[in-house]
Write a protein that holds these residues in place. Structure first.
Motif, PDB file in Angstrom:
ATOM      1  N   PHE A  27     -15.932  49.726 -38.202  1.00 64.12           N
ATOM      2  CA  PHE A  27     -14.950  49.117 -39.118  1.00 64.12           C
ATOM      3  C   PHE A  27     -15.532  47.824 -39.666  1.00 64.12           C
ATOM      4  O   PHE A  27     -16.402  47.200 -39.053  1.00 64.12           O
ATOM      5  N   GLY A  28     -15.009  47.431 -40.834  1.00 68.42           N
ATOM      6  CA  GLY A  28     -15.492  46.186 -41.423  1.00 68.42           C
ATOM      7  C   GLY A  28     -14.839  44.981 -40.762  1.00 68.42           C
ATOM      8  O   GLY A  28     -13.723  45.061 -40.249  1.00 68.42           O
ATOM      9  N   THR A  29     -15.572  43.886 -40.752  1.00 71.92           N
ATOM     10  CA  THR A  29     -14.974  42.591 -40.420  1.00 71.92           C
ATOM     11  C   THR A  29     -15.400  41.661 -41.554  1.00 71.92           C
ATOM     12  O   THR A  29     -16.089  42.104 -42.476  1.00 71.92           O
ATOM     13  N   GLU A  30     -15.014  40.405 -41.492  1.00 68.64           N
ATOM     14  CA  GLU A  30     -15.454  39.495 -42.543  1.00 68.64           C
ATOM     15  C   GLU A  30     -16.953  39.208 -42.460  1.00 68.64           C
ATOM     16  O   GLU A  30     -17.566  38.791 -43.437  1.00 68.64           O
ATOM     17  N   THR A  31     -17.579  39.471 -41.297  1.00 68.76           N
ATOM     18  CA  THR A  31     -19.006  39.155 -41.134  1.00 68.76           C
ATOM     19  C   THR A  31     -19.866  40.363 -41.481  1.00 68.76           C
ATOM     20  O   THR A  31     -20.534  40.380 -42.506  1.00 68.76           O
ATOM     21  N   VAL A  32     -19.880  41.351 -40.592  1.00 69.06           N
ATOM     22  CA  VAL A  32     -20.625  42.598 -40.799  1.00 69.06           C
ATOM     23  C   VAL A  32     -19.762  43.720 -40.229  1.00 69.06           C
ATOM     24  O   VAL A  32     -18.730  43.453 -39.613  1.00 69.06           O
ATOM     25  N   TYR A  33     -20.172  44.981 -40.440  1.00 69.89           N
ATOM     26  CA  TYR A  33     -19.443  46.088 -39.826  1.00 69.89           C
ATOM     27  C   TYR A  33     -19.740  46.139 -38.330  1.00 69.89           C
ATOM     28  O   TYR A  33     -20.869  45.888 -37.902  1.00 69.89           O
ATOM     29  N   GLY A  34     -18.699  46.441 -37.545  1.00 68.04           N
ATOM     30  CA  GLY A  34     -18.859  46.578 -36.101  1.00 68.04           C
ATOM     31  C   GLY A  34     -18.728  48.039 -35.695  1.00 68.04           C
ATOM     32  O   GLY A  34     -18.026  48.816 -36.356  1.00 68.04           O
ATOM     33  N   LEU A  35     -19.421  48.406 -34.618  1.00 67.18           N
ATOM     34  CA  LEU A  35     -19.283  49.751 -34.078  1.00 67.18           C
ATOM     35  C   LEU A  35     -18.323  49.677 -32.904  1.00 67.18           C
ATOM     36  O   LEU A  35     -18.680  49.246 -31.813  1.00 67.18           O
ATOM     37  N   GLY A  36     -17.058  50.080 -33.155  1.00 67.08           N
ATOM     38  CA  GLY A  36     -16.001  49.865 -32.182  1.00 67.08           C
ATOM     39  C   GLY A  36     -15.846  50.978 -31.166  1.00 67.08           C
ATOM     40  O   GLY A  36     -16.045  52.154 -31.470  1.00 67.08           O
ATOM     41  N   PHE A  49     -23.703  51.972 -26.626  1.00 65.86           N
ATOM     42  CA  PHE A  49     -25.108  51.662 -26.330  1.00 65.86           C
ATOM     43  C   PHE A  49     -26.014  52.812 -26.756  1.00 65.86           C
ATOM     44  O   PHE A  49     -27.091  52.607 -27.319  1.00 65.86           O
ATOM     45  N   GLU A  50     -25.538  54.021 -26.476  1.00 66.53           N
ATOM     46  CA  GLU A  50     -26.296  55.229 -26.795  1.00 66.53           C
ATOM     47  C   GLU A  50     -26.485  55.378 -28.315  1.00 66.53           C
ATOM     48  O   GLU A  50     -27.594  55.587 -28.796  1.00 66.53           O
ATOM     49  N   ALA A  51     -25.382  55.247 -29.069  1.00 60.40           N
ATOM     50  CA  ALA A  51     -25.452  55.462 -30.522  1.00 60.40           C
ATOM     51  C   ALA A  51     -26.372  54.448 -31.185  1.00 60.40           C
ATOM     52  O   ALA A  51     -27.082  54.754 -32.138  1.00 60.40           O
ATOM     53  N   LYS A  52     -26.367  53.211 -30.678  1.00 56.79           N
ATOM     54  CA  LYS A  52     -27.188  52.143 -31.271  1.00 56.79           C
ATOM     55  C   LYS A  52     -28.589  52.090 -30.703  1.00 56.79           C
ATOM     56  O   LYS A  52     -29.435  51.357 -31.199  1.00 56.79           O
ATOM     57  N   ASN A  53     -28.791  52.812 -29.572  1.00 56.23           N
ATOM     58  CA  ASN A  53     -30.033  52.683 -28.822  1.00 56.23           C
ATOM     59  C   ASN A  53     -30.234  51.225 -28.404  1.00 56.23           C
ATOM     60  O   ASN A  53     -31.303  50.636 -28.567  1.00 56.23           O
ATOM     61  N   ARG A  54     -29.151  50.655 -27.886  1.00 59.05           N
ATOM     62  CA  ARG A  54     -29.158  49.236 -27.539  1.00 59.05           C
ATOM     63  C   ARG A  54     -29.462  49.059 -26.055  1.00 59.05           C
ATOM     64  O   ARG A  54     -28.918  49.790 -25.223  1.00 59.05           O
ATOM     65  N   PRO A  55     -30.309  48.082 -25.698  1.00 62.87           N
ATOM     66  CA  PRO A  55     -30.571  47.856 -24.271  1.00 62.87           C
ATOM     67  C   PRO A  55     -29.291  47.464 -23.534  1.00 62.87           C
ATOM     68  O   PRO A  55     -28.503  46.669 -24.045  1.00 62.87           O
ATOM     69  N   LEU A 159     -25.980  55.239 -38.820  1.00 59.62           N
ATOM     70  CA  LEU A 159     -25.267  55.871 -37.700  1.00 59.62           C
ATOM     71  C   LEU A 159     -24.510  57.145 -38.078  1.00 59.62           C
ATOM     72  O   LEU A 159     -23.864  57.746 -37.221  1.00 59.62           O
ATOM     73  N   GLY A 160     -24.595  57.539 -39.351  1.00 54.34           N
ATOM     74  CA  GLY A 160     -23.928  58.773 -39.796  1.00 54.34           C
ATOM     75  C   GLY A 160     -24.352  59.933 -38.897  1.00 54.34           C
ATOM     76  O   GLY A 160     -25.530  60.074 -38.586  1.00 54.34           O
ATOM     77  N   GLY A 161     -23.374  60.723 -38.448  1.00 57.57           N
ATOM     78  CA  GLY A 161     -23.674  61.849 -37.570  1.00 57.57           C
ATOM     79  C   GLY A 161     -23.680  61.469 -36.095  1.00 57.57           C
ATOM     80  O   GLY A 161     -23.639  62.335 -35.226  1.00 57.57           O
ATOM     81  N   ARG A 162     -23.723  60.178 -35.799  1.00 60.42           N
ATOM     82  CA  ARG A 162     -23.783  59.739 -34.387  1.00 60.42           C
ATOM     83  C   ARG A 162     -22.461  59.171 -33.891  1.00 60.42           C
ATOM     84  O   ARG A 162     -22.317  58.897 -32.704  1.00 60.42           O
ATOM     85  N   ILE A 163     -21.508  58.928 -34.802  1.00 55.29           N
ATOM     86  CA  ILE A 163     -20.240  58.303 -34.413  1.00 55.29           C
ATOM     87  C   ILE A 163     -19.080  59.085 -35.039  1.00 55.29           C
ATOM     88  O   ILE A 163     -19.282  59.823 -36.003  1.00 55.29           O
ATOM     89  N   ALA A 164     -17.863  58.886 -34.495  1.00 52.35           N
ATOM     90  CA  ALA A 164     -16.728  59.696 -34.957  1.00 52.35           C
ATOM     91  C   ALA A 164     -16.331  59.351 -36.396  1.00 52.35           C
ATOM     92  O   ALA A 164     -16.058  60.234 -37.201  1.00 52.35           O
ATOM     93  N   ALA A 165     -16.265  58.051 -36.730  1.00 50.51           N
ATOM     94  CA  ALA A 165     -15.734  57.690 -38.046  1.00 50.51           C
ATOM     95  C   ALA A 165     -16.181  56.301 -38.485  1.00 50.51           C
ATOM     96  O   ALA A 165     -16.590  55.476 -37.667  1.00 50.51           O
ATOM     97  N   VAL A 166     -16.106  56.096 -39.802  1.00 47.79           N
ATOM     98  CA  VAL A 166     -16.265  54.761 -40.389  1.00 47.79           C
ATOM     99  C   VAL A 166     -14.994  54.447 -41.160  1.00 47.79           C
ATOM    100  O   VAL A 166     -14.579  55.232 -42.023  1.00 47.79           O
TER     101      VAL A 166
END
Ligand code: TXA
Ligand code: MG
Length: 350
Positions: A27-36, A49-55, A159-166
């Motif tokens: 979803f959008g925020t005033e800063t950048v989009y967040g992956l909620g 973590f998985e979708a972003k490949n984040r440590p 992240l298209g295809g890796r998350i439920a929705a934008v």
């Protein structure tokens, strides 16, 4: 398939339903989009973590509809309360001690005794957070290490295809991530500069401490303050006073002569406009520059205080040596691929 939801009643209710059932919604925020994802649900957080490949050592910010709900999860002292009154909803994240009865799960805070909380200034997203009624963990909605997304299309590219929705709330007004302030100890430490500036904060709570960089590795003390970040694939050269024929130019104010591809952050030299166009510009020059066979991105200086500090911070991370060998390796950028639309580049080809 990733659903693209409009920020209307139906879209918001679908987004809330997905989040409440453990799905991931950007979803959008005033800063950048967040992956909620639901910050109380370790399975949902693991998927972030998985979708972003984040440590996993890099903790997430939990988002709330108001300060009262945020402070049910962390111990807010007078400084935190005063800053919340002044800057929330808005681009300020507070790192505070977790409450024993708080609902944010350990995975979201990477097991730390502190948690990062914020109330974003985006009307539709506040409505969504109210409907979810739980803390929502949301890192920037890009693959780890890549440039942060400032519109819904950027999220789909990465992240298209890796998350439920934008949930498409339109382009982000500020354009750089929130200021991160650590208030978990007696010193107030600015971990990441953003649109709420050091001067703004000091006017409310007095002097800040800036974190010391490790002089050898360049590492910062915050768990996620990686030096190389926001990285496009093309190498980035800062403080350019000339631009070569085979370079793209990220200009600010009066553009340098030359450069086959130019993105001006703000012809008028306005910092708010420059911040809001920064990540889109890096993405556009990277994408188009690679197509044209250019070898790098030259960046004109962005002088000044306030928001300029945040812009220079993001640019210096984009220019920092990347982990691994070579410029492009070790950086899981959201490489534009087949089926993706090229970002809209304000062409200004010399
Ligand atoms: O503007 C923003 O802050 C966006 C929007 C979506 O809210 N979010 C964002 O999240 O930029 P992220 O995960 O990309 O950056 C959060 C930063 C990371 O550097 C992380 O290490 C730091 O906040 N952080 C989170 N929890 C922390 C904690 N307990 N202690 C210290 N730093 C923390
Ligand atoms: Mg990020």
């Amino acid at each position: 398939m990733t659903e693209r939801l409009a920020a209307d009643t139906a879209g918001l209710s679908r987004a809330a339903e997905l989040l409440r059932s453990g799905g991931l919604v950007a979803f959008g925020t005033e800063t950048v989009y967040g992956l909620g994802g639901d910050a109380t649900d370790p399975l949902a957080v693991a998927q972030i973590f998985e979708a972003k490949n984040r440590p996993h050592f890099n903790p997430l910010i939990s988002h709330f509809a108001d300060a009262e709900s945020a402070f049910e999860n962390v111990v807010a002292d007078e400084r935190a309360r005063a800053l919340a009154v002044r800057f929330w909803p808005g681009p300020l994240t507070l790192v505070l001690p977790r409450r024993v009865d708080g609902r944010i799960c350990d995975l979201a805070t990477a097991g730390l005794p502190t948690a990062a909380v914020r109330v974003p200034a985006q009307e539709a997203t506040l409505t969504l957070l109210r409907a979810v009624g739980r803390p929502v963990a949301a890192p920037s909605a890009n693959r780890s290490g890549a440039v942060s997304p400032s519109d819904g299309g950027h999220v789909m590219d990465g992240l298209g295809g890796r998350i439920a929705a934008v949930l498409d709330t339109g382009p982000c007004r500020v354009g750089v991530e929130s200021t991160v302030l650590d208030l978990s100890g007696s010193a107030a430490i600015l971990l990441r500069p953003g649109a709420v500036t050091a001067e703004d904060i000091e006017a409310v709570i007095g002097p800040l401490t800036w974190p010391a960089h490790d002089s050898v590795s360049g590492a910062l003390p915050g768990p996620g303050m990686l030096k190389s970040h926001y990285a496009p694939r093309l190498p980035v050269r800062l403080d350019a006073s000339t631009v070569a024929d085979d370079e793209a130019l990220l200009a600010f104010g009066l553009p340098l002569q030359g450069g086959r591809l130019v993105w001006n952050l703000s012809e008028a030299g306005r910092l708010d406009e420059a911040a809001s166009r920064l990540f889109a510009g890096l993405r556009a020059l990277d994408y188009e520059g690679a197509l044209l066979g250019l070898r790098g991105i030259a960046v004109q200086p962005v002088p000044g205080n306030g928001l300029a500090v945040a812009i220079r911070d993001r640019l210096s991370r984009a220019a920092a040596p990347r982990p691994g060998s070579g410029f492009a390796s070790g950086n899981e950028s959201d490489i534009p691929g087949e089926g993706q639309s090229p970002p809209r580049l304000q062409r200004n080809i010399a």
